[in-house]
Write an enzyme that holds these catalytic residues in place. Structure first.
Site, mmCIF file in Angstrom:
data_model
loop_
_atom_site.group_PDB
_atom_site.id
_atom_site.type_symbol
_atom_site.label_atom_id
_atom_site.label_comp_id
_atom_site.label_asym_id
_atom_site.label_seq_id
_atom_site.Cartn_x
_atom_site.Cartn_y
_atom_site.Cartn_z
ATOM 1 N NE ARG A 237 -1.637 1.977 3.513
ATOM 2 C CZ ARG A 237 -1.452 1.919 4.837
ATOM 3 N NH1 ARG A 237 -2.024 1.006 5.561
ATOM 4 N NH2 ARG A 237 -0.660 2.804 5.440
ATOM 5 C CG HIS B 230 -6.040 2.497 6.350
ATOM 6 N ND1 HIS B 230 -6.177 1.211 5.890
ATOM 7 C CD2 HIS B 230 -7.239 2.832 6.906
ATOM 8 C CE1 HIS B 230 -7.403 0.777 6.173
ATOM 9 N NE2 HIS B 230 -8.053 1.737 6.778
ATOM 10 C CE1 TYR C 54 1.132 2.760 9.025
ATOM 11 C CE2 TYR C 54 -0.035 4.606 10.030
ATOM 12 C CZ TYR C 54 0.093 3.685 9.011
ATOM 13 O OH TYR C 54 -0.816 3.682 7.972
HETATM 14 C C1 LIG Z 1 -14.854 -5.610 11.581
HETATM 15 C C2 LIG Z 1 -14.023 -4.375 11.411
HETATM 16 N N1 LIG Z 1 -13.111 -4.053 12.332
HETATM 17 C C3 LIG Z 1 -12.364 -2.933 12.213
HETATM 18 C C4 LIG Z 1 -12.536 -2.104 11.132
HETATM 19 C C5 LIG Z 1 -11.689 -0.852 10.981
HETATM 20 N N2 LIG Z 1 -10.730 -1.036 9.906
HETATM 21 C C6 LIG Z 1 -10.974 -0.589 8.661
HETATM 22 S S1 LIG Z 1 -9.784 -0.989 7.601
HETATM 23 C C7 LIG Z 1 -8.856 -1.750 8.783
HETATM 24 C C8 LIG Z 1 -7.541 -2.394 8.426
HETATM 25 C C9 LIG Z 1 -7.702 -3.475 7.412
HETATM 26 O O1 LIG Z 1 -6.459 -3.930 6.956
HETATM 27 P P1 LIG Z 1 -6.344 -5.008 5.807
HETATM 28 O O2 LIG Z 1 -7.345 -6.086 5.995
HETATM 29 O O3 LIG Z 1 -4.924 -5.396 5.728
HETATM 30 O O4 LIG Z 1 -6.793 -4.206 4.498
HETATM 31 P P2 LIG Z 1 -6.108 -2.919 3.846
HETATM 32 O O5 LIG Z 1 -6.766 -1.734 4.461
HETATM 33 O O6 LIG Z 1 -4.652 -2.980 4.123
HETATM 34 O O7 LIG Z 1 -6.412 -3.002 2.395
HETATM 35 C C10 LIG Z 1 -9.502 -1.672 10.020
HETATM 36 C C11 LIG Z 1 -8.972 -2.220 11.270
HETATM 37 C C12 LIG Z 1 -13.517 -2.473 10.177
HETATM 38 N N3 LIG Z 1 -13.746 -1.757 9.092
HETATM 39 N N4 LIG Z 1 -14.238 -3.604 10.341
#
Ligand SMILES: Cc1ncc(C[n+]2csc(CCOP(=O)(O)OP(=O)(O)O)c2C)c(N)n1
Ligand SMILES: [Mg+2]
Length: 354
Positions: free
Chosen positions: A251, A255, A264
């Site tokens: 990425r 985020h 971080y």
């Molecule tokens: C069930 C849930 N918990 C927490 C969140 C908050 N949240 C949104 S994106 C994220 C990180 C996700 O990381 P990843 O699965 O690696 O996907 P990326 O964003 O890197 O594409 C979090 C913790 C959420 N959307 N849904």
């Protein structure tokens, strides 16, 4: 059936743009088309961030760096297959016919009403891993109806720690569902590094544990993703069962527009991954084939910018008035009393604000 743990990362085009294994057999126009989709994705992502900064867009999750993975996973899909994605695969959605404006509307907080059912695409899912039970259920329905099609589910590395992911893969394995799961391992889940999600070397190691093959693929290599997807889609359509593909990518941006990765992430890490940029390596490769040159590349970029400009103008001029209560209307047929109370409270609050 026992499957062995994946031990190597599948790669076709090296970061320097050189072939290291056999490319897929595709006509030249399609090779250039892949490039065009990747460029469209990056220009779209940058434009969305700019719109958000100008107060013209809601929160957005940039996709920079993940263009090859999104193109490679969608390109070998057929019309009857279904795409059940997360929120960083806009290019895959576009490739299946979802208009750019529909994705803009969803990031602006609109209910995605303009998705055509003919595209076989489920709306962007933000609740981590909750697309997985949907995907396996849809795949089992296809199997039940004896359709020779597949469901492609896409999920992030962080979301693989959710129960939904593991429960769904277990179901898929046990019932031999025609499901291809793609984990977009982009190194981070907001500020949590991939190393904190699992002590296993690869997330794809979980494939054999659930009774399906696991693959680890260079996610910045569009050919490697495409070829692995082809293998897994064929397996699913032939009734042989599900597969798990981990695409290793990065990425490159924040985020979301609400995040600051400099808090971080060491800058050297980004610099390392810039050398593995999926668009740069593919451009070098297509130049060696004589399919691209500076003039053609500039033409594609200009075309893509114009397409986006038209989409932005349409998104800004044709957005219908948003009714806040609509979100409540669409959850249940008969709104339960506690939800009705929340809806009324929200409307009172909004009226006071006005
Ligand atoms: C069930 C849930 N918990 C927490 C969140 C908050 N949240 C949104 S994106 C994220 C990180 C996700 O990381 P990843 O699965 O690696 O996907 P990326 O964003 O890197 O594409 C979090 C913790 C959420 N959307 N849904
Ligand atoms: Mg991630």
């Amino acid at each position: 059936m026992t499957f062995s743990l994946p031990t190597h990362v599948t790669q076709v085009i090296s970061p320097e743009g050189k072939l290291v294994s056999d490319p897929p057999e595709l006509p030249p126009e399609q090779l250039v088309e892949f490039y065009r989709w990747m460029v469209l994705g990056r220009v779209f992502s940058n434009r969305m961030v700019a719109l958000q900064r100008q107060g013209r867009m809601g929160t957005f999750a940039p996709l920079n760096g993940q263009e090859a993975a999104s193109v490679g996973l969608a390109a070998p899909m057929m019309d009857d297959d279904w795409l059940v994605g997360s929120y960083r695969e806009a290019i895959s959605f576009f490739m299946r016919g979802i208009p750019i404006t529909a994705i803009m509307e969803q990031w602006a907080g609109y209910i995605p009403i303009s998705y055509s059912p003919a595209t076989n695409v489920m709306p962007i899912q933000v609740v981590l891993a909750s697309q997985m039970p949907h995907a396996v259920g849809m795949a089992m329905a296809m199997q039940y109806k004896k359709k020779a099609s597949a469901v492609v589910a896409v999920i992030g590395d962080g979301a693989t720690s959710e129960g939904d992911f593991n429960e769904s893969l277990n179901f898929a394995g046990a019932f031999k569902a025609p499901l291809v799961t793609v984990v977009q391992n982009n190194g981070w889940a907001i500020s949590v590094p991939r190393e904190k999600q699992t002590a296993a070397e690869y997330i794809a190691h979980r494939g054999p544990a659930f009774g399906m093959p696991g693959y680890v693929v260079d996610g910045n290599d569009v050919f490697a993703v495409f070829k692995t997807m082809e293998t897994c889609l064929e397996r699913a359509r032939a009734g042989e069962g599900p597969s798990l593909i981990e695409v290793i990518t990065y990425r490159m941006g924040a985020h979301t527009t609400a995040d600051d990765p400099t808090k971080y992430r060491p800058p050297e890490e980004l610099a390392e991954w810039e050398k593995k940029d999926p668009i740069t390596r593919y451009r070098i490769y297509l130049r060696t084939l004589g399919l691209l040159n500076e003039e053609k590349e500039a033409g594609i970029e200009e075309e893509v910018r114009q397409e986006l400009q038209i989409a932005v103008e349409r998104y800004e001029s044709e957005r219908p008035a948003q009714r806040a209560e609509k979100y409540f209307d669409l959850v249940y047929n008969d709104t339960p009393p506690q939800l009705a109370r929340q809806r009324d409270e929200l409307l009172q609050f909004l009226n006071r604000e006005r």
